[in-house]
Design a protein around this motif. Structure first.
Motif, mmCIF file in Angstrom:
data_model
loop_
_atom_site.group_PDB
_atom_site.id
_atom_site.type_symbol
_atom_site.label_atom_id
_atom_site.label_comp_id
_atom_site.label_asym_id
_atom_site.label_seq_id
_atom_site.Cartn_x
_atom_site.Cartn_y
_atom_site.Cartn_z
ATOM 1 N N TRP A 93 43.070 47.493 74.231
ATOM 2 C CA TRP A 93 42.360 47.535 75.520
ATOM 3 C C TRP A 93 40.870 47.801 75.354
ATOM 4 O O TRP A 93 40.203 48.190 76.303
ATOM 5 C CB TRP A 93 42.983 48.610 76.414
ATOM 6 C CG TRP A 93 44.464 48.449 76.596
ATOM 7 C CD1 TRP A 93 45.137 47.299 76.861
ATOM 8 C CD2 TRP A 93 45.444 49.491 76.491
ATOM 9 N NE1 TRP A 93 46.487 47.545 76.947
ATOM 10 C CE2 TRP A 93 46.712 48.890 76.730
ATOM 11 C CE3 TRP A 93 45.392 50.855 76.229
ATOM 12 C CZ2 TRP A 93 47.902 49.603 76.715
ATOM 13 C CZ3 TRP A 93 46.568 51.570 76.218
ATOM 14 C CH2 TRP A 93 47.809 50.956 76.451
ATOM 15 N N HIS A 113 43.863 52.320 81.102
ATOM 16 C CA HIS A 113 45.168 52.583 80.506
ATOM 17 C C HIS A 113 45.072 53.736 79.507
ATOM 18 O O HIS A 113 44.021 53.981 78.913
ATOM 19 C CB HIS A 113 45.705 51.344 79.766
ATOM 20 C CG HIS A 113 45.789 50.123 80.630
ATOM 21 N ND1 HIS A 113 45.971 50.180 81.988
ATOM 22 C CD2 HIS A 113 45.726 48.792 80.308
ATOM 23 C CE1 HIS A 113 46.010 48.945 82.478
ATOM 24 N NE2 HIS A 113 45.854 48.084 81.471
ATOM 25 N N GLN A 115 53.060 53.940 77.287
ATOM 26 C CA GLN A 115 51.825 53.434 77.869
ATOM 27 C C GLN A 115 51.750 53.880 79.325
ATOM 28 O O GLN A 115 52.702 53.695 80.088
ATOM 29 C CB GLN A 115 51.762 51.900 77.822
ATOM 30 C CG GLN A 115 51.768 51.316 76.423
ATOM 31 C CD GLN A 115 51.700 49.798 76.451
ATOM 32 O OE1 GLN A 115 51.290 49.213 77.450
ATOM 33 N NE2 GLN A 115 52.113 49.174 75.365
ATOM 34 N N ARG A 133 49.862 52.774 82.131
ATOM 35 C CA ARG A 133 48.954 51.736 82.618
ATOM 36 C C ARG A 133 48.391 52.108 83.990
ATOM 37 O O ARG A 133 49.080 52.688 84.820
ATOM 38 C CB ARG A 133 49.672 50.387 82.695
ATOM 39 C CG ARG A 133 49.965 49.779 81.325
ATOM 40 C CD ARG A 133 50.624 48.419 81.445
ATOM 41 N NE ARG A 133 50.768 47.787 80.148
ATOM 42 C CZ ARG A 133 49.876 46.948 79.622
ATOM 43 N NH1 ARG A 133 48.777 46.650 80.294
ATOM 44 N NH2 ARG A 133 50.081 46.404 78.434
#
Length: 860
Positions: free
Chosen positions: A230, A254, A268, A270
């Protein structure tokens, strides 16, 4: 006496006479990383986050001269850098140390024991002695070879700091001996973050390439390396509660969670923020992660579920983009609804942040939005342009209706549930041709909370039932206006509907039958309208920057206000309808007095106000501004102070007023004056004015039942049977009796009145009975008592006591008074004074009633 020019110049310096800055709402975080402090005595964590020129620890700090560029904190102080200066704050408000000396802006800070390390954009590193504010050491680096981009103190490394560079290398320095101890070659990418891990000698290094390197600085050995997809690493944090988890932030909002034992990605998070992650902090020995970002949000995540990902525990968030429309909700003035360019509708409490709520982002299909994630939802609605609310039936159904930018459908929202409502209000006439560029432009909700009227850019105006969402009708044969509808309003009794359009017409319609009752031509195209239901006054902002006030009862324009030099953004009435407050792109906020038709207050802002709303209680004015995420409260000075509002001249030059919470030199001077000067205690005078009647303020029990004491004694079983004994010449003279005798000579009746006011009801009854000759008194003393009553009536003081004492005296001695010429003459004079007093009071009552009736019924 000041000359007129001197008065005007003094007023210009004051800024606004009516409004003074109170505080800001909805500001929580910017792009700078937060700081967490631990208070050992309180055993609590405190969060410090920068907001413009101030920092918050959920108590706002004093504002600085410039925006804060860096924050840091130790157990005692909070350090904030602004421009080339660093300041240390104690108790989050008081500046206790200042460190000037940098030649460029400071962008990195590191508290280090009794020292503070600061780094500026010219690559100069200065070590300060915190207490003496002196430079302990200055180190300069060549920007080409080593540009400092990150700084940290490795745990247990005495007097040592680790510096990261934009070139990718690291350097370990001993600041006590001013020696470079070791140079690390790096990993071919700029260092963005340096963070101590729970293990000694091991450091987490975040790189611009998106790599996270776990490196042992003692042996210069890389233990593990991770890659996030990212973008650059913006923040790092490590759990210290027994779980070997590392969190890494990214520019897209994120958060990646990595297991350091298994060396793999385990979760994760997000869209933790809608902007870059500015700061990450795991609380010591707790499964709590604090995050903040430039989206004006601070969130606390708890890791108490399987799977490794955190769930949101609590948050403080405002608008991620500037508010476009604000409006007070309810009648207590404690909630301000705000629609922002970020597409959300939020409610901010003027009492405490814990009562804030977010109603969320509009979507055509809420269920699909939740599954897909709103960020990637193609059906999410554009930002709200205007909305109306009514709380009369908000516990039963939706009470808020909103229009969206370039969107035909008007949406309903539920304040109680804190979410988007059940219905989307759309006229059926456009079903076959949705490609038409038609959108909702204006909306209003009836005071009963049952109906809503929506105006469209095509000139149509439709009515809907909010409870069912059913279309109930439309105004006009084909459409209400030949141009776009610029404003709609409903009266308080559901009798009239008001609309203004681009055809320069104001139309008044019958609410239920949809019939046109009256049309008023306007000199220019209207931009917006605002209706005050209690007074029946309609304000219209025109495109020629003027304001027209229409009396709906007489259907005439009764006031025209000129003065704004640019587009009028918004208007709001005071609760009593006396003032109209308007904001314009000329950066002024003007207050117009409707009865006099004059401008009575005006002040200038650095950023134009785009929306205004006055609280229903009249205590606060709220404003939102161009390119500003906050909502600012202005206190109404007229509620607690005497403010003289004189008409301002046509050439009046308004003074610039800073927004609440921003820097103001005058505030500091005022605080110093308040600290040094003794607070004078206000003592109310005995009588405000000699023409007014003043009461005694004694308890009612001391005088109200004097006439009924005999009845009370009969019905009160506690009193034993008793009779009055005539002592004749054996009676002993009381203090009151002696004072009345002295007053006959001195003609000063203050002393006998003072003695009488100290007595209880029974004692007063006994004293007045004792004035009669058959009770050991004398006619001359009885005459002196009547003179006492006359003096009380002449002074207009203790009016209630004079009536009570005189009534009891007449009840006890009326027959004797009629038989004694001296007493009869004195009683006649008292009667004349008494009648004069009552006539004066009646005149004052009549004047007040006439003025009140005029204000209530007179047409402006």
């Amino acid at each position: 006496m000041l000359e007129p020019s001197m008065k005007m110049s003094a007023r210009r310096k004051e800024g606004s006479a009516i409004f003074s800055g109170f505080r800001a709402l909805g500001l929580y975080s910017n792009h700078l990383a937060h700081v967490v402090r631990f208070h050992k005595k309180h055993r609590e964590f405190y969060l410090v986050a920068a907001v413009g020129k101030s920092f918050h620890t959920y108590n706002v700090s004093n504002a600085l001269v410039e925006d804060i560029t860096c924050l840091a904190a130790d157990r005692m102080l909070v350090y904030a850098a602004h421009g080339k200066t660093v300041e240390a704050f104690a108790k989050n408000k008081e500046v206790v140390h200042t460190y000037p000396g940098h030649s460029a802006d400071v962008h990195l800070l590191l508290p280090f024991g009794d020292h503070l390390i600061s780094v500026d954009r010219d690559n100069a590193v200065i070590v300060w002695d915190v207490e003496s504010e002196e430079e302990y050491l200055r180190i300069s680096f060549d920007k080409v070879s080593f540009e400092v981009s990150a700084i940290m103190h490795p745990s247990t490394y005495l007097n040592k700091i680790l510096l990261g560079s934009s070139q990718g290398g690291l350097q370990l320095w001993n600041i006590k001996s001013n020696k470079l101890l070791f140079t690390f070659s790096g990993w071919g990418s700029a260092v963005t973050v340096l963070q101590q891990t729970p293990a000694v000698d091991v450091v987490g290094v975040g790189l611009a390439s998106g790599h996270v390197v776990i490196h042992n600085i003692k042996f210069d050995e890389t233990l593990m390396k991770f890659q996030q997809d990212w973008g650059p690493v913006t923040a790092l944090a490590f759990r210290t509660d027994g779980h070997p988890i590392m969190a890494a932030g990214s520019p897209v909002g994120h958060i990646g969670l990595w297991d350091l034992e298994e060396k793999k990605l385990v979760g994760q998070m997000r869209d933790a923020h809608s902007t870059a992650i500015a700061g990450l902090t795991f609380l010591l020995s707790e499964p709590l992660l604090i995050t903040n970002g430039a989206d004006n949000a601070i969130r606390v995540w708890i890791f108490d579920t399987a799977g490794g990902e955190g769930r949101l525990l609590r948050s403080r968030l405002g608008h991620g983009a500037p508010p476009t429309k604000i409006l007070h909700h309810g009648q207590n003035g404690q909630q301000v609804l705000s629609a922002g360019q970020d597409g959300t509708l939020q409610s901010f409490s003027t009492i405490h942040e814990k009562f804030n709520k977010s109603l969320g982002h509009g979507s055509i299909n809420k269920k699909k939005s939740k599954k897909k994630g709103l960020k990637y939802d193609a059906m999410k609605l554009p930002a709200i342009t205007t909305f109306a609310s009514e709380c009369a039936r908000q516990s039963d159904w939706d009470g808020i209706v909103a229009c969206h930018r370039g969107f035909l459908i008007a949406t309903t929202w539920n304040y109680q549930k804190g979410s988007m409502g059940a219905y989307k209000l759309e006229p059926k006439r456009f079903d076959r041709n949705r490609a038409l560029n038609v959108y909702a432009t204006a909306v209003d909700v009836s005071s009963c909370g049952n109906f809503v009227v929506v105006g469209l850019s095509s000139g149509h105006i439709d009515m809907y039932n909010i409870q069912s969402g059913i279309h109930r009708g439309y105004y006009g044969e084909e459409k209400a206006h030949d141009g776009p509808v610029r404003g709609v309003a409903l009266d308080g009794l559901n009798q009239l509907t008001l609309s203004a359009g681009g055809d320069r017409l104001l139309k008044i319609w019958k609410f239920k039958s949809f019939k046109l009752l009256h049309t008023v031509g306007l000199e220019a195209s209207p931009a917006s309208i605002l209706y005050h239901r209690d007074s029946g006054m309609l304000s219209i902002a025109l495109d020629d920057f003027t304001l027209n006030i229409v009396d709906i009862e007489t259907k005439r324009i009764v006031r025209k206000f000129l003065g704004h030099r640019s587009q009028i953004n918004d208007m709001t009435f005071s609760p009593d309808g006396r003032w109209l407050i308007s904001a314009s792109m000329d950066c002024t906020v003007r207050t117009w007095d409707l009865p006099s038709g004059c401008l009575v207050d005006c002040f200038l802002l650095d950023a134009a106000a785009v929306s205004l709303t006055m609280s229903p209680t009249g205590n606060f004015l709220a404003s939102s501004h161009v390119d500003d995420l906050g909502i600012y409260l202005w206190s109404n000075n007229t509620l607690c102070d005497l403010v003289s509002l004189r008409p301002l001249p046509a050439d009046y030059e308004p003074a610039v007023v800073t927004l609440p919470g921003t820097y103001d030199d005058d505030d500091e001077e005022l605080e110093e004056d308040m600290d040094t000067a003794e607070m004078s205690v206000y003592v109310s005078p005995e009588q405000l004015d000699q023409h007014l009647v003043t009461l005694s303020l004694l308890p009612d029990s001391r005088w109200k039942n004097l006439l009924n004491l005999d009845v009370i004694k009969v019905h009160n079983n506690v009193f034993l049977p008793s009779k009055v004994v005539n002592l004749g010449v054996l009676a002993q003279k009381s203090q009151f009796y002696l004072r009345l005798e002295d007053a006959l000579i001195s003609n000063n009746y203050s002393e006998p009145l003072r003695v009488l006011k100290e007595l209880g009801p029974s004692a007063i009854d006994t004293e007045l009975r004792s004035l009669a000759p058959d009770m050991g008194g004398d006619v001359a003393v009885m005459q002196s008592f009547l003179k006492l009553i006359s003096s009380m009536l002449d002074s207009k003081r203790d009016f209630d006591l004079a009536q009570a004492y005189l009534a009891l005296f007449l009840k006890l001695h009326l027959r004797l008074i009629s038989q004694e010429p001296r007493l009869m003459q004195e009683a006649t004079q008292v009667s004349a004074r008494l009648e004069e007093s009552w006539i004066g009071m009646q005149t004052l009552f009549n004047q007040s009633l006439c003025l009140l009736q005029y204000i209530k019924s007179a047409l402006l």
